[in-house]
Design a protein around this motif. Structure first.
Motif, short mmCIF file in Angstrom:
data_model
loop_
_atom_site.label_atom_id
_atom_site.label_comp_id
_atom_site.label_asym_id
_atom_site.label_seq_id
_atom_site.Cartn_x
_atom_site.Cartn_y
_atom_site.Cartn_z
N GLU A 72 0.85 -1.19 0.00
CA GLU A 72 0.00 0.00 0.00
C GLU A 72 0.88 1.24 0.00
O GLU A 72 1.68 1.43 0.91
CB GLU A 72 -0.90 0.02 1.23
N GLN A 103 -7.20 12.13 -8.13
CA GLN A 103 -6.59 11.28 -9.15
C GLN A 103 -5.29 10.64 -8.66
O GLN A 103 -4.85 9.64 -9.20
CB GLN A 103 -6.36 12.06 -10.44
N SER A 123 -5.33 6.84 -7.40
CA SER A 123 -5.61 5.83 -8.40
C SER A 123 -5.07 4.46 -7.98
O SER A 123 -3.93 4.35 -7.51
CB SER A 123 -4.96 6.23 -9.73
N PRO A 124 -5.89 3.42 -8.13
CA PRO A 124 -5.41 2.07 -7.79
C PRO A 124 -4.29 1.60 -8.73
O PRO A 124 -3.60 0.64 -8.43
CB PRO A 124 -6.66 1.20 -7.93
N THR A 125 -4.09 2.29 -9.84
CA THR A 125 -3.02 1.92 -10.76
C THR A 125 -1.67 2.55 -10.38
O THR A 125 -0.65 2.21 -10.97
CB THR A 125 -3.37 2.32 -12.21
N ALA A 126 -1.67 3.45 -9.41
CA ALA A 126 -0.41 4.07 -8.97
C ALA A 126 0.53 3.00 -8.44
O ALA A 126 0.12 2.10 -7.71
CB ALA A 126 -0.68 5.12 -7.91
N VAL A 127 1.80 3.09 -8.82
CA VAL A 127 2.78 2.08 -8.40
C VAL A 127 3.93 2.67 -7.58
O VAL A 127 4.74 1.93 -7.04
CB VAL A 127 3.36 1.31 -9.62
N LYS A 132 5.26 -0.35 -5.19
CA LYS A 132 4.51 -1.60 -5.03
C LYS A 132 5.40 -2.75 -5.49
O LYS A 132 6.26 -2.57 -6.37
CB LYS A 132 3.21 -1.55 -5.81
N GLN A 189 5.11 -5.25 -7.46
CA GLN A 189 5.11 -5.65 -8.87
C GLN A 189 6.03 -4.80 -9.74
O GLN A 189 6.35 -5.20 -10.85
CB GLN A 189 3.68 -5.68 -9.44
N ARG A 223 -0.64 13.14 -15.47
CA ARG A 223 0.32 12.78 -16.52
C ARG A 223 0.86 13.99 -17.29
O ARG A 223 1.94 13.95 -17.83
CB ARG A 223 -0.34 11.77 -17.49
#
Length: 156
Positions: free
Chosen positions: A49, A65, A68-72, A83, A85, A125
């Motif tokens: 997290e 924004q 975002s769950p796509t933030a790494v 994260k 991954q 972005r």
């Protein structure tokens, strides 16, 4: 604003002190791009997290924004959080190290103010500080064997 972002950054970084990994371990890949001093000073934390201020604060600031769950990854001064991954992806480390340099060049308070205003005005972005980080990342990926030294003033 009653929420003190600088204090939150400092407290977050302090709370993760034992999980930090020195960026010096990336020197085989990044020597010539970043100074040895930066790689010794900066560190990263691998976490499931990403740290984030309370959602209500983020929403009030108009920065939803960023949740975002796509933030790494996220950079908080000289520490960045990734994260699992993406922890093995050099391009992500490179990108976040650009943000470390931006924090250094602007100072924490001005970096936070500028970053937030850019995200609100342009979106994540297209925010100029992000565009700069992505441009350097792309240049690194295009030719990782041709170092070009990046210093803090080059990143703002």
């Amino acid at each position: 604003m009653t929420f003190d972002i600088i204090s939150w950054v400092n407290e977050t970084n302090l709370a993760h002190q034992k999980q930090r990994h020195s960026c010096q371990q990336l020197s085989a890949h990044f020597t010539g791009f970043f100074s040895i001093e930066l790689l010794k000073q900066a560190s990263f934390v691998i976490t499931n997290e990403l740290p984030c201020p309370p959602a209500t604060v983020v929403s009030q600031l108009g920065l939803s924004q960023l949740l975002s769950p796509t933030a790494v990854g996220i950079t908080l001064n000289d520490i960045y959080y990734l994260k699992p991954q993406v922890a093995g992806q050099l391009r992500v480390h490179f990108h976040e190290l650009i943000h470390v340099l931006q924090w250094q060049a602007l100072g924490p308070e001005f970096f936070i103010k500028r970053y937030m205003s850019e995200v609100i005005k342009y979106s994540y972005r297209q925010a100029p500080l992000e565009v700069t980080a992505y441009n350097f990342e792309d240049k690194f990926i295009a030719d990782p064997n041709s170092p070009f030294l990046i210093v803090a003033k080059d990143t703002i």
